[in-house]
Design an enzyme around this catalytic site. Structure first.
Site, mmCIF file in Angstrom:
data_model
loop_
_atom_site.group_PDB
_atom_site.id
_atom_site.type_symbol
_atom_site.label_atom_id
_atom_site.label_comp_id
_atom_site.label_asym_id
_atom_site.label_seq_id
_atom_site.Cartn_x
_atom_site.Cartn_y
_atom_site.Cartn_z
ATOM 1 N N GLU A 115 41.186 70.209 17.312
ATOM 2 C CA GLU A 115 41.845 69.147 18.077
ATOM 3 C C GLU A 115 41.735 69.457 19.556
ATOM 4 O O GLU A 115 41.939 70.595 19.975
ATOM 5 C CB GLU A 115 43.351 69.017 17.760
ATOM 6 C CG GLU A 115 43.663 68.446 16.413
ATOM 7 C CD GLU A 115 45.166 68.290 16.162
ATOM 8 O OE1 GLU A 115 45.932 68.111 17.130
ATOM 9 O OE2 GLU A 115 45.553 68.347 14.991
ATOM 10 N N GLU A 175 48.914 73.732 12.403
ATOM 11 C CA GLU A 175 49.917 74.120 13.417
ATOM 12 C C GLU A 175 51.285 74.487 12.853
ATOM 13 O O GLU A 175 52.184 73.650 12.760
ATOM 14 C CB GLU A 175 50.098 72.986 14.424
ATOM 15 C CG GLU A 175 48.924 72.833 15.342
ATOM 16 C CD GLU A 175 49.212 71.848 16.486
ATOM 17 O OE1 GLU A 175 50.383 71.568 16.757
ATOM 18 O OE2 GLU A 175 48.248 71.363 17.074
HETATM 19 C C1 FCB Z 1 48.992 68.162 17.679
HETATM 20 C C2 FCB Z 1 49.133 67.612 16.284
HETATM 21 C C3 FCB Z 1 48.541 66.233 16.113
HETATM 22 C C4 FCB Z 1 48.825 65.348 17.303
HETATM 23 C C5 FCB Z 1 48.468 66.046 18.589
HETATM 24 C C6 FCB Z 1 48.686 65.230 19.824
HETATM 25 O O1 FCB Z 1 49.925 69.164 17.888
HETATM 26 O O2 FCB Z 1 48.532 68.482 15.356
HETATM 27 O O3 FCB Z 1 49.017 65.705 14.909
HETATM 28 O O4 FCB Z 1 50.128 64.920 17.289
HETATM 29 O O5 FCB Z 1 49.204 67.239 18.712
#
Ligand code: FCB
Length: 482
Positions: free
Chosen positions: A388, A200
């Site tokens: 994620e 990210e």
């Molecule tokens: C993302 C991050 C991760 C975590 C989630 C909730 O943006 O990559 O580390 O904090 O959010």
């Protein structure tokens, strides 16, 4: 924000009449075959995700050097109640126990990140063997448990020594990152096949160097800020090349990115076209240049004199071919067609838009349908992973020792349903990594937000699987979402 809680006291729950069974026992335990319409492909990789600074702790052990997150979290008023990742989940010591949790879940993949300062305490120079050995032990334990490691090289914990020389605002950091990637991959590629360069971009570049709400907490003038963006994508490209050069056997190289603004507000042709265009422009600074080897005209025009300086050679490096894209997907914004230069507009959030415990985590499950679908169609990406997805909930540890996080189950069920919808239409998603296995240090919000499907009692480090843990275990066992 004031939130109402609907959780009744334990006594009320205990007094409630028993539910009449609606189905036979076989269907309830998941031994019945789920309808084909809800199934995931054979071999789909179910996993969980974490990141080094959020779980490891042990910040002074094993020869680890300080990172910008150590500095930031120890600076007054930067994190919730001044909390730090000094101990976090103590994963550094407790990973064998946490791997047992993964086995109970039935996951076949685990995404984790390597702490750069465990490998190079000063960011560059002589590698620290103790750090390398820690990750070898971790990966060996995962493999022994039948769990495939998915490794991220950079999840925001930049060595403080490099920040002292400008961090990502200094182009030399891009080369330092490639050198770190080279050393790490040459040491670990015998054990790890899947590598992600960076996690990210906007969260550590735009929040860290532009808006100042994340480490290193800077608010650079716009021109310098735009250059840090460029240095970061350059670092990615240099690292892709370094990984391929260092690998001792065939590896898969990608990155994990939070893709911006890519959902049609309405599923008709004009809105889908608007979302397609929006996806390309809203990600111009990161994913678009990585996939297309050029910044969009509109991006450069809008920045004017603040546009980044770069060479044609930079663009070639940045767009070095990758094998997969990891999509971090929690929410997205909706696009509508508009009569302007861009051809679209992003809808501002109505105040009533529902969100989870994090104020940014708006609930729109279709994000997990549209984001992979549009990414695959726009850039012809052949292999995707959801690296994620998950949510923060106002979890309550009840007197009976349980955490009944029905809102997280609602979130997961709806998002997974949309993911399955896309896959059934041929969107090439090969795995899903739930964020997160454990509650952990949620950056500036520290321990105030819980994202785990396992509750962590930070005073004792006890792990308590939540109801969502059981839900996810069932999804994995059935390879279907119900
Ligand atoms: C993302 C991050 C991760 C975590 C989630 C909730 O943006 O990559 O580390 O904090 O959010």
């Amino acid at each position: 924000m004031q939130r109402r809680t609907f959780l009744k006291s334990a006594a009320t729950l205990a007094a409630a009449p028993a539910l009449t069974p609606l189905f036979d026992a076989a269907a309830q335990t998941g031994s019945a075959t789920p309808p084909a319409a809800r199934r995931f492909p054979e071999g789909f990789i179910w996993g969980t995700a974490t990141a080094a600074y959020q779980v490891e702790g042990a910040v002074h052990e094993g020869g680890r050097g300080p990172s910008i997150w150590d500095t930031f979290s120890h600076t007054p008023s930067k994190t919730y109640q001044g909390q730090t990742g000094d101990v976090a989940d103590d994963f550094y010591h407790r990973y064998p126990e946490d791997i047992q949790l993964m086995q109970r879940l039935g996951t076949k993949g685990f995404r984790f990140s390597i702490s750069w300062t465990r490998i190079f305490p000063e960011g560059i120079g002589k590698p620290n063997q103790q750090g390398i050995d820690f990750y070898k032990r971790l990966v060996d334990a995962l493999r022994a448990a039948g769990i495939e490691p998915f490794c991220t090289l950079f999840h925001w914990d930049l060595p403080q020594a490099l920040q002292d020389k400008g961090g990502w605002a200094n182009r030399a950091t891009s080369q330092a990152f490639a050198d770190y990637a080279h050393t790490t991959v040459s040491q670990l590629s015998d054990r790890i096949t899947h590598w992600m360069t960076i996690n990210e971009f906007d969260s550590f570049i735009d929040d860290g160097y532009g808006r100042g709400n994340s480490a290193p907490g800077l608010r650079l003038p716009r021109k310098e800020w735009m250059q840090t963006r460029h240095n970061a994508v350059l670092a990615h490209g240099l690292a892709v090349q370094a990984i391929r050069a260092a690998a001792k056997r065939p590896v898969q190289v990608g990155l994990a990115e939070d893709v911006h603004g890519a959902m049609p507000a309405i599923e008709d042709e004009a809105h889908i076209r608007a979302a397609h265009t929006a996806l390309r422009e809203e990600n111009a600074q990161y994913l678009t240049v990585i996939f297309e080897g050029r910044y969009t005209d509109l991006y450069l025009k809008n920045l004017g004199a603040d546009a980044p300086q770069f060479t044609p050679e930079d663009l070639k490096i940045i767009s070095s071919p990758i094998d997969f894209l990891g999509i971090n997907c929690y929410t997205t914004t909706e696009a509508i067609p508009a009569d302007n230069a861009a051809g679209y507009a992003m809808i501002p959030r109505p105040a009533s838009y529902p969100h989870m415990a994090s104020d940014w985590l708006f609930v729109n499950p279709q994000a997990l349908y549209w984001t992979p679908k549009l990414v695959a169609s726009l850039w012809g990406v052949k292999k995707l992973y959801i690296t994620e997805n998950g949510c923060s909930s106002a979890d309550v540890l009840r007197p009976d020792g349980r955490i009944l996080d029905s809102d997280r189950i609602m979130y997961l069920r709806n998002y997974l349903g949309q993911l399955q919808r896309g896959i059934s239409e041929g969107v090439p998603v090969h795995g899903y990594f739930l964020w997160s296995l454990l509650d952990n240090f949620e950056w500036s919000s520290a321990y105030s937000l819980r994202f785990g499907i396992t509750y962590v009692d930070y005073a004792t480090q006890k792990r308590i699987p939540k109801l969502s843990f059981d839900y996810y275990r069932d999804v994995i066992a059935r390879n279907a979402v119900l």
